[in-house]
Design a protein around this motif. Structure first.
Motif, PDB file in Angstrom:
ATOM      1  N   LEU A  50       0.859  -1.192   0.000  1.00  0.00           N
ATOM      2  CA  LEU A  50       0.000   0.000   0.000  1.00  0.00           C
ATOM      3  C   LEU A  50       0.885   1.228   0.000  1.00  0.00           C
ATOM      4  O   LEU A  50       1.688   1.423   0.918  1.00  0.00           O
ATOM      5  N   GLU A  51       0.754   2.037  -1.038  1.00  0.00           N
ATOM      6  CA  GLU A  51       1.510   3.285  -1.153  1.00  0.00           C
ATOM      7  C   GLU A  51       0.639   4.460  -0.716  1.00  0.00           C
ATOM      8  O   GLU A  51      -0.560   4.494  -0.987  1.00  0.00           O
ATOM      9  N   GLU A  52       1.247   5.432  -0.057  1.00  0.00           N
ATOM     10  CA  GLU A  52       0.576   6.688   0.281  1.00  0.00           C
ATOM     11  C   GLU A  52       0.743   7.624  -0.913  1.00  0.00           C
ATOM     12  O   GLU A  52       1.808   8.219  -1.109  1.00  0.00           O
ATOM     13  N   CYS A  53      -0.296   7.726  -1.749  1.00  0.00           N
ATOM     14  CA  CYS A  53      -0.235   8.559  -2.949  1.00  0.00           C
ATOM     15  C   CYS A  53      -0.775   9.950  -2.638  1.00  0.00           C
ATOM     16  O   CYS A  53      -1.970  10.111  -2.368  1.00  0.00           O
ATOM     17  N   VAL A  54       0.083  10.957  -2.684  1.00  0.00           N
ATOM     18  CA  VAL A  54      -0.277  12.334  -2.367  1.00  0.00           C
ATOM     19  C   VAL A  54       0.821  13.232  -2.946  1.00  0.00           C
ATOM     20  O   VAL A  54       1.991  12.873  -2.867  1.00  0.00           O
ATOM     21  N   PRO A  55       0.516  14.314  -3.606  1.00  0.00           N
ATOM     22  CA  PRO A  55      -0.756  15.034  -3.747  1.00  0.00           C
ATOM     23  C   PRO A  55      -1.536  14.648  -4.994  1.00  0.00           C
ATOM     24  O   PRO A  55      -2.512  15.314  -5.329  1.00  0.00           O
ATOM     25  N   THR A  56      -1.127  13.591  -5.698  1.00  0.00           N
ATOM     26  CA  THR A  56      -1.887  13.096  -6.838  1.00  0.00           C
ATOM     27  C   THR A  56      -1.661  11.596  -6.920  1.00  0.00           C
ATOM     28  O   THR A  56      -0.777  11.048  -6.245  1.00  0.00           O
ATOM     29  N   VAL A  57      -2.474  10.924  -7.725  1.00  0.00           N
ATOM     30  CA  VAL A  57      -2.265   9.499  -7.974  1.00  0.00           C
ATOM     31  C   VAL A  57      -1.616   9.341  -9.350  1.00  0.00           C
ATOM     32  O   VAL A  57      -0.478   8.909  -9.464  1.00  0.00           O
ATOM     33  N   ARG A  58      -2.321   9.755 -10.373  1.00  0.00           N
ATOM     34  CA  ARG A  58      -1.720   9.824 -11.703  1.00  0.00           C
ATOM     35  C   ARG A  58      -1.182  11.237 -11.925  1.00  0.00           C
ATOM     36  O   ARG A  58      -1.356  12.118 -11.109  1.00  0.00           O
ATOM     37  N   GLY A  59      -0.566  11.416 -13.079  1.00  0.00           N
ATOM     38  CA  GLY A  59      -0.070  12.754 -13.409  1.00  0.00           C
ATOM     39  C   GLY A  59       1.346  12.948 -12.950  1.00  0.00           C
ATOM     40  O   GLY A  59       2.163  12.028 -12.969  1.00  0.00           O
ATOM     41  N   THR A  60       1.653  14.168 -12.503  1.00  0.00           N
ATOM     42  CA  THR A  60       3.020  14.529 -12.123  1.00  0.00           C
ATOM     43  C   THR A  60       3.045  15.059 -10.698  1.00  0.00           C
ATOM     44  O   THR A  60       2.329  15.999 -10.380  1.00  0.00           O
ATOM     45  N   PRO A  61       3.888  14.449  -9.827  1.00  0.00           N
ATOM     46  CA  PRO A  61       4.679  13.233 -10.071  1.00  0.00           C
ATOM     47  C   PRO A  61       3.805  11.980  -9.987  1.00  0.00           C
ATOM     48  O   PRO A  61       2.865  11.936  -9.195  1.00  0.00           O
ATOM     49  N   ASP A  62       4.101  10.986 -10.807  1.00  0.00           N
ATOM     50  CA  ASP A  62       3.309   9.768 -10.870  1.00  0.00           C
ATOM     51  C   ASP A  62       3.257   9.090  -9.507  1.00  0.00           C
ATOM     52  O   ASP A  62       4.281   8.846  -8.876  1.00  0.00           O
ATOM     53  N   HIS A  63       2.042   8.830  -9.025  1.00  0.00           N
ATOM     54  CA  HIS A  63       1.781   8.261  -7.708  1.00  0.00           C
ATOM     55  C   HIS A  63       2.203   9.198  -6.571  1.00  0.00           C
ATOM     56  O   HIS A  63       2.312   8.766  -5.426  1.00  0.00           O
ATOM     57  N   GLY A  64       2.436  10.461  -6.890  1.00  0.00           N
ATOM     58  CA  GLY A  64       2.665  11.453  -5.850  1.00  0.00           C
ATOM     59  C   GLY A  64       4.112  11.624  -5.434  1.00  0.00           C
ATOM     60  O   GLY A  64       5.035  11.036  -6.001  1.00  0.00           O
ATOM     61  N   ASP A  65       4.298  12.448  -4.388  1.00  0.00           N
ATOM     62  CA  ASP A  65       5.629  12.797  -3.891  1.00  0.00           C
ATOM     63  C   ASP A  65       6.102  11.920  -2.734  1.00  0.00           C
ATOM     64  O   ASP A  65       7.306  11.786  -2.505  1.00  0.00           O
ATOM     65  N   ALA A  66       5.179  11.363  -1.957  1.00  0.00           N
ATOM     66  CA  ALA A  66       5.570  10.738  -0.696  1.00  0.00           C
ATOM     67  C   ALA A  66       6.196   9.363  -0.859  1.00  0.00           C
ATOM     68  O   ALA A  66       7.026   8.950  -0.045  1.00  0.00           O
ATOM     69  N   TRP A  67       5.812   8.612  -1.895  1.00  0.00           N
ATOM     70  CA  TRP A  67       6.243   7.212  -2.028  1.00  0.00           C
ATOM     71  C   TRP A  67       7.745   7.065  -2.268  1.00  0.00           C
ATOM     72  O   TRP A  67       8.319   6.003  -1.989  1.00  0.00           O
ATOM     73  N   SER A  68       8.391   8.113  -2.770  1.00  0.00           N
ATOM     74  CA  SER A  68       9.812   8.035  -3.127  1.00  0.00           C
ATOM     75  C   SER A  68      10.722   8.693  -2.095  1.00  0.00           C
ATOM     76  O   SER A  68      11.924   8.831  -2.338  1.00  0.00           O
ATOM     77  N   ARG A  69      10.181   9.071  -0.940  1.00  0.00           N
ATOM     78  CA  ARG A  69      10.970   9.785   0.070  1.00  0.00           C
ATOM     79  C   ARG A  69      10.987   9.009   1.386  1.00  0.00           C
ATOM     80  O   ARG A  69       9.990   8.381   1.756  1.00  0.00           O
ATOM     81  N   PRO A  70      12.086   9.080   2.122  1.00  0.00           N
ATOM     82  CA  PRO A  70      12.110   8.431   3.443  1.00  0.00           C
ATOM     83  C   PRO A  70      11.226   9.181   4.436  1.00  0.00           C
ATOM     84  O   PRO A  70      11.104  10.404   4.383  1.00  0.00           O
ATOM     85  N   TRP A  71      10.588   8.424   5.326  1.00  0.00           N
ATOM     86  CA  TRP A  71       9.792   8.986   6.403  1.00  0.00           C
ATOM     87  C   TRP A  71      10.615   8.942   7.693  1.00  0.00           C
ATOM     88  O   TRP A  71      11.539   8.144   7.823  1.00  0.00           O
ATOM     89  N   ARG A  72      10.265   9.771   8.649  1.00  0.00           N
ATOM     90  CA  ARG A  72      10.953   9.754   9.939  1.00  0.00           C
ATOM     91  C   ARG A  72       9.929   9.519  11.049  1.00  0.00           C
ATOM     92  O   ARG A  72       8.761   9.858  10.924  1.00  0.00           O
ATOM     93  N   ASP A  84       5.734  20.841  -0.923  1.00  0.00           N
ATOM     94  CA  ASP A  84       4.673  21.786  -0.567  1.00  0.00           C
ATOM     95  C   ASP A  84       3.896  21.415   0.681  1.00  0.00           C
ATOM     96  O   ASP A  84       2.970  22.148   1.062  1.00  0.00           O
ATOM     97  N   PHE A  85       4.238  20.293   1.317  1.00  0.00           N
ATOM     98  CA  PHE A  85       3.427  19.848   2.452  1.00  0.00           C
ATOM     99  C   PHE A  85       4.211  18.863   3.312  1.00  0.00           C
ATOM    100  O   PHE A  85       5.236  18.319   2.899  1.00  0.00           O
ATOM    101  N   ARG A  86       3.681  18.622   4.494  1.00  0.00           N
ATOM    102  CA  ARG A  86       4.144  17.535   5.364  1.00  0.00           C
ATOM    103  C   ARG A  86       2.951  16.622   5.630  1.00  0.00           C
ATOM    104  O   ARG A  86       1.861  17.091   5.968  1.00  0.00           O
ATOM    105  N   LEU A  87       3.171  15.307   5.487  1.00  0.00           N
ATOM    106  CA  LEU A  87       2.140  14.322   5.793  1.00  0.00           C
ATOM    107  C   LEU A  87       2.574  13.523   7.004  1.00  0.00           C
ATOM    108  O   LEU A  87       3.693  13.004   7.047  1.00  0.00           O
ATOM    109  N   THR A  88       1.686  13.423   7.996  1.00  0.00           N
ATOM    110  CA  THR A  88       1.957  12.696   9.229  1.00  0.00           C
ATOM    111  C   THR A  88       0.882  11.636   9.424  1.00  0.00           C
ATOM    112  O   THR A  88      -0.294  11.886   9.134  1.00  0.00           O
ATOM    113  N   ARG A  89       1.269  10.467   9.897  1.00  0.00           N
ATOM    114  CA  ARG A  89       0.276   9.429  10.185  1.00  0.00           C
ATOM    115  C   ARG A  89       0.616   8.747  11.501  1.00  0.00           C
ATOM    116  O   ARG A  89       1.773   8.674  11.918  1.00  0.00           O
TER     117      ARG A  89
END
Length: 260
Positions: A50-72, A84-89
């Motif tokens: 399960l990928e966290e797709c944000v701020p888009t699913v398709r388009g640019t960047p494909d499947h969003g920005d969060a899936w390709s970055r390390p989380w802390r 442009d944002f911070r996502l926390t879960r």
């Protein structure tokens, strides 16, 4: 029934690598050697889960920005910083259910989509269950063009049937806040709460029709904020929007079910 158990990989996009409930693993996986080394701007590497797709699913960047970055991690929370944002879960379990609480912080007025892009390991007999008559945007060829319909049948296609494989691939966005997936006696239920933000359930039903050169089977059932796959195509009411507080909060609840 015990609460579903979620395992995530913060170092590699925060991806959910396991979702076990009712005695089975629900997430589908695919061998994708590129996934471990991706970075921002890289083409999407579909390893399943399960990928966290944000701020888009398709388009640019494909499947969003969060899936390709390390989380802390900070205490019980994990977060990722994007341009442009911070996502926390925060994930918590109890009373037979698992709750994932999200918070996105950004400048007031910022618009975004989010999808819990869950690719599921289910049989050809599995079904997706949502409220009958819910409005559907059907993407019959998996591309940008969509046609209107209603659940569970749109444009002559029974969308609730998740198999058997027939060489097709399509996408749909359903005007629903809850969805159940039933596979034999086992079931998995997703429910999304997001205040006054637009919510829906996306369906990606790839029955061996994508990609053209090396097709494979993948079934996505995806609670989401927004009503389209591509943020660039979102109308005024089709995307979530950050209010004056500078944040948006939402909750995803996952429950295991059993059926006769």
């Amino acid at each position: 029934m015990p609460a579903p158990r979620i395992v995530t990989d913060p170092a590699h996009g925060g991806r959910w690598t396991s979702l076990t409930a009712g005695g089975r693993e629900w997430l589908w996986h695919r061998d994708e050697p590129r996934r471990a080394g991706v970075g921002p701007g890289d083409p999407f590497a579909d390893a399943g889960g399960l990928e966290e797709c944000v701020p888009t699913v398709r388009g640019t960047p494909d499947h969003g920005d969060a899936w390709s970055r390390p989380w802390r991690r900070a205490g019980e929370e994990m977060s990722v910083d994007c341009p442009d944002f911070r996502l926390t879960r925060r994930v918590s379990a109890g009373a037979g259910r698992t709750v994932v609480d999200y918070r996105l912080t950004a400048a007031p007025g910022y618009r975004f989509l989010w999808a819990a892009h869950a690719l599921l390991e289910v049989s050809g007999r599995a079904r997706a269950v949502m409220a009958g008559g819910a409005a559907v945007r059907l993407y019959p060829d998996g591309g940008a063009r969509w046609v209107p319909g209603s659940w569970p049948e749109a444009a002559g296609v029974r969308l609730d049937r998740l198999g058997p494989d027939d060489g097709t691939a399509l996408g749909a966005v359903v005007d629903a806040r809850e969805v159940s997936v039933r596979d034999g006696a086992d079931g998995l239920h997703f429910a999304l709460e997001a205040g006054d933000q637009p919510v829906s359930v996306a369906l990606w039903r790839n029955l061996g029709g994508f990609p053209e050169d090396t097709p494979y089977r993948s079934i996505g059932v995806e609670p989401m904020l927004g009503r389209v796959f591509d943020l660039a195509a979102a109308g005024a009411a089709d995307a979530a929007r950050v209010g004056p507080s500078g944040e948006v909060r939402w909750r995803l609840t996952v429950t295991a079910t059993r059926h006769r």
